[in-house]
Design an enzyme around this catalytic site. Structure first.
Site, PDB file in Angstrom:
ATOM      1  N   ALA A   3       0.790  -1.234   0.000  1.00  0.00           N
ATOM      2  CA  ALA A   3       0.000   0.000   0.000  1.00  0.00           C
ATOM      3  C   ALA A   3       0.832   1.299   0.000  1.00  0.00           C
ATOM      4  O   ALA A   3       0.631   2.156  -0.867  1.00  0.00           O
ATOM      5  CB  ALA A   3      -0.986  -0.037   1.169  1.00  0.00           C
ATOM      6  N   ASP A  32      -4.143  -2.640   3.687  1.00  0.00           N
ATOM      7  CA  ASP A  32      -4.291  -1.851   2.458  1.00  0.00           C
ATOM      8  C   ASP A  32      -5.361  -0.777   2.575  1.00  0.00           C
ATOM      9  O   ASP A  32      -5.323   0.218   1.862  1.00  0.00           O
ATOM     10  CB  ASP A  32      -4.601  -2.763   1.274  1.00  0.00           C
TER      11      ASP A  32
END
Ligand code: MRU
Length: 347
Positions: free
Chosen positions: A49, A238
């Site tokens: 991420a 994420d």
């Protein structure tokens, strides 16, 4: 110290370590166009991420640099188009749109008078995002340190190290901080089907850091907890909803269930930029579905019968009730997370 760089801005060119080829080949790709960066994110040259956020930021900086706009409105239009292309590349990691929005807002806030000035603001902000990421990760590492006992046996899922960020790592950053502070830890590395980020990337990073580790299949967690002994689980994220529900690599939810069943603490480590305060629960998180071939083949080797149909969600959502604590750069949040995260947000 590891001698690799996940992503770098080199005078108008974005340089990325091609993570698809690790650990066998260490090859850096150079990108000059926004569309190439979007494709690099989609095809997972770069992944994780925070690293995706930095890549999107630099992708937008490339758009600012190459725009032929002669006035600010045309530049705004070019940037909006480029941001849209980048936004489409991967849907789950919120750091991607967070980085794009931050840059576009900074540009407007700075009230540029010329196109040149606006270009500069965009590039500066993209670089700031990358620089801050490293500091943020180090702080998360230190905040997580007290939760890792000396001698800890840890299960880690996917890859959350320097490769998933600009440097240092999130969940693996906590492991790294513990190691740097002289704690002896042993990491059981989930291989992380189907892209094998654990087997290929996490082991590679831990080897270079000199942290003891053992590679296991994803399904081994229940066995490890019941027969070997595990002290904690550390995973990344994420996208987290404001209630603490956490989307992370597929298999994270199963690991959390196993941890819950065995009374093993389950920690999610993430920068604040991964929390999507616009959504109330994990039900609202978009989950990326990737090609079936990621499951039916490994490289060029066909594993299953060719006609088989496969379902390949890349992430799952761990409900907040299975999370012991959330480790961020602003501090550690404990349940109820709606309250503790909101409190940290105010800082
Ligand atoms: O599909 P990937 O490899 O991008 O998935 C990465 C993860 O799920 C990580 O755990 C997550 O991005 C947090 S890491 C810093």
């Amino acid at each position: 110290m590891p001698g690799y760089t996940t992503i770098e801005w080199e005078d108008g060119v974005v340089r990325m370590l091609d993570q698809r080829l690790l650990p066998e080949q260490v090859i850096y790709n150079r990108y000059r166009r926004t569309s190439e960066v979007a494709e690099a994110i989609r095809s997972m040259v770069i992944r994780g991420a925070p690293a995706i956020g930095a890549a999107a930021a630099y992708g937008l900086a490339l758009a600012a640099l190459s725009s032929r706009a002669e006035n600010l409105d045309d530049l705004r239009r070019d940037l909006a188009q480029a941001a849209e292309v980048l936004r489409q590349s991967r849907p789950t990691a919120v750091n991607l749109s967070w980085a794009l929005d931050r840059i576009l807002q900074r540009m407007e806030k700075s009230q540029p008078i010329t196109v040149e000035e606006a270009r500069l603001f965009v590039i500066e902000e993209a670089q700031a995002i990358a620089v801050e990421d490293v500091e943020t990760n180090r702080r998360m590492g230190l905040n997580g340190l007290p939760l890792v006992p000396d001698g800890a046996r840890i299960i880690h899922h996917c890859n959350t190290g320097a490769l998933a960020t600009v440097d240092y790592g999130t969940a693996l950053g906590v492991v790294r901080a513990a190691h740097e502070h002289g704690k002896k830890v042993h990491v059981y590395v989930d291989e992380t089907r189907p892209r094998l980020q654990g087997a290929r990337l996490t082991t590679w990073e831990l080897q270079q850091l000199g942290v003891a580790h053992t590679l296991v299949v994803d399904g081994a967690s229940g066995y490890l907890m019941s027969r070997v002994g595990i002290d904690l689980c550390l995973v990344g994220c994420d996208r987290m909803a404001s209630n603490g529900d956490a989307a992370n690599k597929i298999g994270t939810f199963n690991l959390a269930l196993a941890a819950h069943a065995h009374g093993v603490p389950f920690y999610v480590v993430l920068p604040f930029s991964t929390i999507d305060f616009s959504i109330m629960s994990g039900d609202e998180i978009p989950i990326e579905e990737r090609p079936e071939e990621e499951i039916t083949r490994i490289g060029r080797t066909q594993l299953s019968p060719r006609s088989v149909s496969a379902f390949n969600p890349a992430f799952d959502v761990t409900p907040a009730r299975y999370i012991t604590a959330i480790i961020t750069e602003r501090g550690v949040a404990y349940p109820p997370f709606e309250e503790s995260l909101a409190k940290l947000k105010e800082q």
